[in-house]
Design an enzyme around this catalytic site. Sequence first.
Site, PDB file in Angstrom:
ATOM      1  N   VAL A 168       0.922  -1.138  -0.083  1.00 29.87           N
ATOM      2  CA  VAL A 168       0.003  -0.020  -0.082  1.00 29.87           C
ATOM      3  C   VAL A 168       0.857   1.478   0.053  1.00 29.87           C
ATOM      4  O   VAL A 168       1.855   1.331   0.879  1.00 29.87           O
ATOM      5  CB  VAL A 168      -1.108  -0.028   1.190  1.00 29.87           C
ATOM      6  CG1 VAL A 168      -2.019  -1.044   1.063  1.00 29.87           C
ATOM      7  CG2 VAL A 168      -0.188  -0.119   2.572  1.00 29.87           C
ATOM      8  N   CYS A 169       0.414   2.161  -0.814  1.00 30.23           N
ATOM      9  CA  CYS A 169       1.650   3.348  -1.333  1.00 30.23           C
ATOM     10  C   CYS A 169       1.113   4.569  -1.446  1.00 30.23           C
ATOM     11  O   CYS A 169      -0.376   4.582  -1.794  1.00 30.23           O
ATOM     12  CB  CYS A 169       2.659   2.939  -2.416  1.00 30.23           C
ATOM     13  SG  CYS A 169       3.349   1.306  -2.253  1.00 30.23           S
TER      14      CYS A 169
END
Length: 392
Positions: A139-140
């Site tokens: 997740v970024c």
Amino acid sequence: MGRCGLIILAALMSVISTQFIPPYTEDCRTGMYPPQGPTFKGPVSWYTVDLDLPPSKRWSALITEKKTDLIELIQAIKDLANAFVPSGRLIELVDITLPLMVDTLPYPFGDEIKGIAAASGVPLGEVTLFNIFYEVFTVCTSVIAEDANGKLFHGRNLDFGLFLGWDEKNKSWIISEKLKPLVVNIDFKRNNQIVFRSTNFAGYVGMLTGIKPHTFTLTMNERFSLDGGYIGILEWILGKRDGMWMSFLTRSVLENATSYKEAKTHLAETKLLAPAYFILGGNQTGEACIITRSRLFSLDIWEIDLDLDRWYVLETNYDHWKEPFFLDDRRTPAMRCMNQTKQTNISLKTMYDVLSTKPVLNKLTTYTTLMDVSEGKLESYIRECPNPCMPW
């Protein structure tokens, strides 16, 4: 509602409320660059991977240096697996089954993974597991912005390790912390010339963050979908292998594409094992986009458009035309900080400020990378989110 339900509801409400109030969120940071203070854990060291070497030998020098850190990470993954399946059968299955999968991977990735296993002494199946983790667990936050002079800047926080072991004592994710010593910057060279640069994890042969100097920049964010990476991996194991691994595609594009347009075409049209967001920036005004991908095709290409006053594009892990999940809204604070910065003030320095603001910076954040395509510059920093800080 039963007691258990009330407890779950209370926990949910606690997370919802804390995400949007201090100290779990904060005013947009300023003056964070050059990196210093409690959110900065250290610089990232540089290494070279020689693409002229046989694939099995390319990573040997780097892995020899990072061997202990890789072994510690793999052991942490095994400990988590054994906590779920105490018999040890899950890791036994990994050690027996995944080595068979390596020979099915496209060239040169299978041979490189074998070389990493040989150099580290880590069983081949476990190195393979490390290399497919990123199809389902990243997740970024990624952002590309164009300044008033037409110069493009690309930044990203790489957040990894969600639900992979919460350390209650230290208020941190176990796998996220074990990954930080493995973060490396790499010059990939051929004929002693830089082909592309990347921020990566030692032992991982795909690419999540990279720059083709003076040509384009590229990051990849996971896209959550019911038709997700688990299905693609299962299909691959069962023999349906007409899709491309996300991080292998980004590596191939960085290595072989010679223009922003060519990179964009490959990222938009190649069939994938998992849905994804590709955040791609070029070296000319207006050359920046977010490619929203299903496994089969491109759903949307969202581009910088100065005529619409859209001077940046920003992606977390949700389709830009939909609201983000209410428990995980990093987009709103990131966009607020970008808007406060303004196009006239955008730079690598101010982009670092945005990426240093909670909850854009959170307990999952392992590193921040900043890229300036016109100068061929990539710089990365190991991050820390001091308590109190959102888990994601």
